[in-house]
Motif scaffolding. Sequence first.
Motif, PDB file in Angstrom:
ATOM      1  N   ALA A  96       4.703  12.174  -9.956  1.00  0.00           N
ATOM      2  CA  ALA A  96       3.776  11.150  -9.436  1.00  0.00           C
ATOM      3  C   ALA A  96       3.505  10.158 -10.833  1.00  0.00           C
ATOM      4  O   ALA A  96       3.482   8.996 -10.328  1.00  0.00           O
ATOM      5  CB  ALA A  96       2.301  11.766  -8.904  1.00  0.00           C
ATOM      6  N   ILE A  97       3.551  10.504 -11.897  1.00  0.00           N
ATOM      7  CA  ILE A  97       3.613   9.708 -12.732  1.00  0.00           C
ATOM      8  C   ILE A  97       4.805   8.837 -12.947  1.00  0.00           C
ATOM      9  O   ILE A  97       4.518   7.610 -13.041  1.00  0.00           O
ATOM     10  CB  ILE A  97       3.633  10.500 -14.279  1.00  0.00           C
ATOM     11  CG1 ILE A  97       2.183  11.263 -14.360  1.00  0.00           C
ATOM     12  CG2 ILE A  97       3.615   9.396 -15.483  1.00  0.00           C
ATOM     13  CD1 ILE A  97       2.513  12.050 -15.657  1.00  0.00           C
ATOM     14  N   GLU A 123      -1.970  12.297 -12.503  1.00  0.00           N
ATOM     15  CA  GLU A 123      -0.744  11.812 -12.602  1.00  0.00           C
ATOM     16  C   GLU A 123      -0.587  10.218 -12.289  1.00  0.00           C
ATOM     17  O   GLU A 123       0.170   9.672 -12.920  1.00  0.00           O
ATOM     18  CB  GLU A 123       0.328  12.628 -11.932  1.00  0.00           C
ATOM     19  CG  GLU A 123       0.572  14.040 -12.499  1.00  0.00           C
ATOM     20  CD  GLU A 123       1.608  14.589 -11.769  1.00  0.00           C
ATOM     21  OE1 GLU A 123       2.477  14.142 -11.153  1.00  0.00           O
ATOM     22  OE2 GLU A 123       1.870  15.962 -12.055  1.00  0.00           O
ATOM     23  N   VAL A 124      -1.170   9.970 -11.310  1.00  0.00           N
ATOM     24  CA  VAL A 124      -1.028   8.602 -10.585  1.00  0.00           C
ATOM     25  C   VAL A 124      -1.758   7.585 -11.702  1.00  0.00           C
ATOM     26  O   VAL A 124      -1.167   6.441 -12.036  1.00  0.00           O
ATOM     27  CB  VAL A 124      -1.662   8.482  -9.278  1.00  0.00           C
ATOM     28  CG1 VAL A 124      -1.784   6.999  -8.730  1.00  0.00           C
ATOM     29  CG2 VAL A 124      -0.819   9.055  -8.260  1.00  0.00           C
ATOM     30  N   ALA A 125      -2.931   7.984 -12.176  1.00  0.00           N
ATOM     31  CA  ALA A 125      -3.763   7.369 -13.070  1.00  0.00           C
ATOM     32  C   ALA A 125      -2.781   7.106 -14.425  1.00  0.00           C
ATOM     33  O   ALA A 125      -2.781   5.925 -14.847  1.00  0.00           O
ATOM     34  CB  ALA A 125      -4.910   8.083 -13.560  1.00  0.00           C
ATOM     35  N   ASN A 126      -1.967   8.020 -14.959  1.00  0.00           N
ATOM     36  CA  ASN A 126      -1.033   7.882 -15.990  1.00  0.00           C
ATOM     37  C   ASN A 126      -0.079   7.079 -15.578  1.00  0.00           C
ATOM     38  O   ASN A 126       0.514   6.260 -16.747  1.00  0.00           O
ATOM     39  CB  ASN A 126      -0.521   9.323 -16.400  1.00  0.00           C
ATOM     40  CG  ASN A 126      -1.333  10.112 -17.340  1.00  0.00           C
ATOM     41  OD1 ASN A 126      -1.231   9.852 -18.740  1.00  0.00           O
ATOM     42  ND2 ASN A 126      -2.414  10.712 -16.940  1.00  0.00           N
ATOM     43  N   GLY A 127       0.553   6.917 -14.761  1.00  0.00           N
ATOM     44  CA  GLY A 127       1.469   6.055 -14.229  1.00  0.00           C
ATOM     45  C   GLY A 127       1.190   4.518 -14.111  1.00  0.00           C
ATOM     46  O   GLY A 127       1.812   3.617 -14.390  1.00  0.00           O
ATOM     47  N   LEU A 128      -0.439   4.276 -13.617  1.00  0.00           N
ATOM     48  CA  LEU A 128      -0.790   2.923 -13.483  1.00  0.00           C
ATOM     49  C   LEU A 128      -1.575   2.397 -14.558  1.00  0.00           C
ATOM     50  O   LEU A 128      -1.840   1.151 -14.445  1.00  0.00           O
ATOM     51  CB  LEU A 128      -1.507   2.826 -11.932  1.00  0.00           C
ATOM     52  CG  LEU A 128      -0.685   3.310 -10.970  1.00  0.00           C
ATOM     53  CD1 LEU A 128      -1.649   3.268  -9.614  1.00  0.00           C
ATOM     54  CD2 LEU A 128       0.640   2.691 -10.593  1.00  0.00           C
ATOM     55  N   ALA A 129      -1.936   3.192 -15.270  1.00  0.00           N
ATOM     56  CA  ALA A 129      -2.967   2.650 -16.363  1.00  0.00           C
ATOM     57  C   ALA A 129      -2.192   1.516 -17.355  1.00  0.00           C
ATOM     58  O   ALA A 129      -1.258   1.616 -17.704  1.00  0.00           O
ATOM     59  CB  ALA A 129      -3.297   3.711 -17.437  1.00  0.00           C
ATOM     60  N   GLY A 130      -3.164   0.511 -17.356  1.00  0.00           N
ATOM     61  CA  GLY A 130      -2.767  -0.677 -18.219  1.00  0.00           C
ATOM     62  C   GLY A 130      -2.004  -1.570 -17.360  1.00  0.00           C
ATOM     63  O   GLY A 130      -1.462  -2.718 -18.016  1.00  0.00           O
ATOM     64  N   HIS A 166       0.970  -1.209  -0.066  1.00  0.00           N
ATOM     65  CA  HIS A 166       0.006  -0.013   0.086  1.00  0.00           C
ATOM     66  C   HIS A 166       0.925   0.951   0.054  1.00  0.00           C
ATOM     67  O   HIS A 166       1.633   1.319   0.751  1.00  0.00           O
ATOM     68  CB  HIS A 166      -0.877   0.046   1.205  1.00  0.00           C
ATOM     69  CG  HIS A 166      -2.027  -1.029   1.237  1.00  0.00           C
ATOM     70  ND1 HIS A 166      -3.248  -0.994   0.964  1.00  0.00           N
ATOM     71  CD2 HIS A 166      -1.857  -2.580   1.494  1.00  0.00           C
ATOM     72  CE1 HIS A 166      -3.810  -2.128   1.098  1.00  0.00           C
ATOM     73  NE2 HIS A 166      -2.919  -3.004   1.320  1.00  0.00           N
ATOM     74  N   ILE A 167       0.853   1.987  -1.090  1.00  0.00           N
ATOM     75  CA  ILE A 167       1.690   3.189  -1.200  1.00  0.00           C
ATOM     76  C   ILE A 167       1.006   4.435  -1.235  1.00  0.00           C
ATOM     77  O   ILE A 167       0.072   4.700  -2.145  1.00  0.00           O
ATOM     78  CB  ILE A 167       2.758   3.052  -2.360  1.00  0.00           C
ATOM     79  CG1 ILE A 167       3.372   1.663  -2.274  1.00  0.00           C
ATOM     80  CG2 ILE A 167       3.773   4.192  -2.654  1.00  0.00           C
ATOM     81  CD1 ILE A 167       3.055   0.629  -3.330  1.00  0.00           C
ATOM     82  N   PHE A 168       1.274   5.469  -0.388  1.00  0.00           N
ATOM     83  CA  PHE A 168       0.713   6.793  -0.380  1.00  0.00           C
ATOM     84  C   PHE A 168       1.637   7.477  -1.305  1.00  0.00           C
ATOM     85  O   PHE A 168       2.738   7.830  -0.943  1.00  0.00           O
ATOM     86  CB  PHE A 168       0.495   7.232   1.329  1.00  0.00           C
ATOM     87  CG  PHE A 168      -0.403   6.468   1.853  1.00  0.00           C
ATOM     88  CD1 PHE A 168      -1.826   7.131   2.048  1.00  0.00           C
ATOM     89  CD2 PHE A 168      -0.278   5.058   2.163  1.00  0.00           C
ATOM     90  CE1 PHE A 168      -2.742   6.324   2.589  1.00  0.00           C
ATOM     91  CE2 PHE A 168      -1.375   4.649   2.797  1.00  0.00           C
ATOM     92  CZ  PHE A 168      -2.539   5.148   3.151  1.00  0.00           C
ATOM     93  N   ILE A 169       1.184   8.235  -2.223  1.00  0.00           N
ATOM     94  CA  ILE A 169       1.819   9.330  -3.080  1.00  0.00           C
ATOM     95  C   ILE A 169       1.230  10.440  -2.845  1.00  0.00           C
ATOM     96  O   ILE A 169       0.144  11.014  -3.043  1.00  0.00           O
ATOM     97  CB  ILE A 169       2.009   9.016  -4.886  1.00  0.00           C
ATOM     98  CG1 ILE A 169       2.716   7.643  -5.144  1.00  0.00           C
ATOM     99  CG2 ILE A 169       2.659  10.368  -5.380  1.00  0.00           C
ATOM    100  CD1 ILE A 169       2.543   7.066  -6.328  1.00  0.00           C
ATOM    101  N   MET A 170       2.029  11.574  -1.837  1.00  0.00           N
ATOM    102  CA  MET A 170       1.507  12.788  -1.640  1.00  0.00           C
ATOM    103  C   MET A 170       2.031  13.956  -2.326  1.00  0.00           C
ATOM    104  O   MET A 170       3.446  13.958  -2.422  1.00  0.00           O
ATOM    105  CB  MET A 170       1.707  12.822  -0.080  1.00  0.00           C
ATOM    106  CG  MET A 170       1.111  11.686   0.955  1.00  0.00           C
ATOM    107  SD  MET A 170       1.751  12.000   2.779  1.00  0.00           S
ATOM    108  CE  MET A 170       3.100  11.020   2.493  1.00  0.00           C
ATOM    109  N   ASN A 171       1.258  15.043  -2.693  1.00  0.00           N
ATOM    110  CA  ASN A 171       1.423  16.200  -3.028  1.00  0.00           C
ATOM    111  C   ASN A 171       1.586  17.088  -2.035  1.00  0.00           C
ATOM    112  O   ASN A 171       0.305  17.571  -1.547  1.00  0.00           O
ATOM    113  CB  ASN A 171       0.620  16.577  -4.243  1.00  0.00           C
ATOM    114  CG  ASN A 171       0.979  18.109  -4.915  1.00  0.00           C
ATOM    115  OD1 ASN A 171       1.852  18.513  -4.658  1.00  0.00           O
ATOM    116  ND2 ASN A 171       0.265  18.362  -6.044  1.00  0.00           N
ATOM    117  N   PRO A 172       2.792  17.521  -1.448  1.00  0.00           N
ATOM    118  CA  PRO A 172       2.752  18.305  -0.384  1.00  0.00           C
ATOM    119  C   PRO A 172       2.107  19.990  -0.844  1.00  0.00           C
ATOM    120  O   PRO A 172       1.982  20.549   0.161  1.00  0.00           O
ATOM    121  CB  PRO A 172       4.157  18.388   0.041  1.00  0.00           C
ATOM    122  CG  PRO A 172       4.952  18.073  -1.035  1.00  0.00           C
ATOM    123  CD  PRO A 172       4.154  17.089  -1.901  1.00  0.00           C
TER     124      PRO A 172
END
Length: 308
Positions: A46-47, A73-80, A3-9
């Motif tokens: 985040a990508i 950004e996260v969606a662009n990194g994980l898509a597919g 479980h990874i939390f990617i945070m934009n401060p």
Amino acid sequence: MRHIFIMNPKAGKKDQTGRIYTMAEALREKHGLRVDCLLTERPGGAIDMARRLAETGDEIRVYACGGDGTVNEVANGLAGFPNAAMTCIPIGTGNDFLKNFGPDAARFADAENLWDGAQFPLDLIECNGRDCLTIACCGIDARVAESVHELGDSPLLSGRGSYLASVAVNFLFRGIGQHWKITVDEEELEGEYALAAMCNGRCYGGGSTPVPEARMDDGVLQTVLVKNISRPRFATLFGAYSAGDHAKLPQDVFRIVTPQKLRIRSEEELTVCLDGECFRCHDVTMGLSPKKLLFFGPQGCDPNATAR
């Protein structure tokens, strides 16, 4: 599973990373989960983070902690990636993506409601090599979104207020339409247009819903084409457009189509906006990427809860 939390401060009006760290630690202690927290340091960061995590092949669940830009950004990194699913914890100003979930949107604020939720696929909009979750737009709406970023630092404006102020700036001081060549699947169009909005979801601009019928998993992209109009007429029609009240919009100006692919070309520079993130070009192609992203959320949540 990780479980990874990617945070934009920098998301939102104040730094909420301390709250997210506490939330992540609670999951580790209460449920024995393998939890990591990462901070973004630059636009697009985040990508890269999400893609590197997905490329390990590990089964992962990623929590995008920020606003709509971080979610995009996260969606662009994980898509597919079949081994990777995402959700989001809203700490931005607009958080339009979560408005698609209706009353359940509030439950996304606490990871305790998310970590064991069922996952489901969402369609995406592919646009010049980038992915979009909710709405991809081109024209005056995209220029409005671009101006929102310029107004976002004002302590007097946030969310819907920034959007409406940007509408006023663009309406009063900038032109509305451009000359476009448009390809709607096989149909060729040419003329003066104000905007095009391809809708996978329903909400943008702090709450505007141009196509309330749009659904995020039905393989259909509801697309709005609006011809160029005068400023006075724009002012009279904006409210109905924003509310998705199609019956009040004239058919000679406003048209809804459901293409698999939409291409727009212009000698003038085009402003394109994907989930609030903008770029410029002279040639843009948008199209359907069905079931490309795995998403998870609170038990029983529905990404089409607000669909008409």
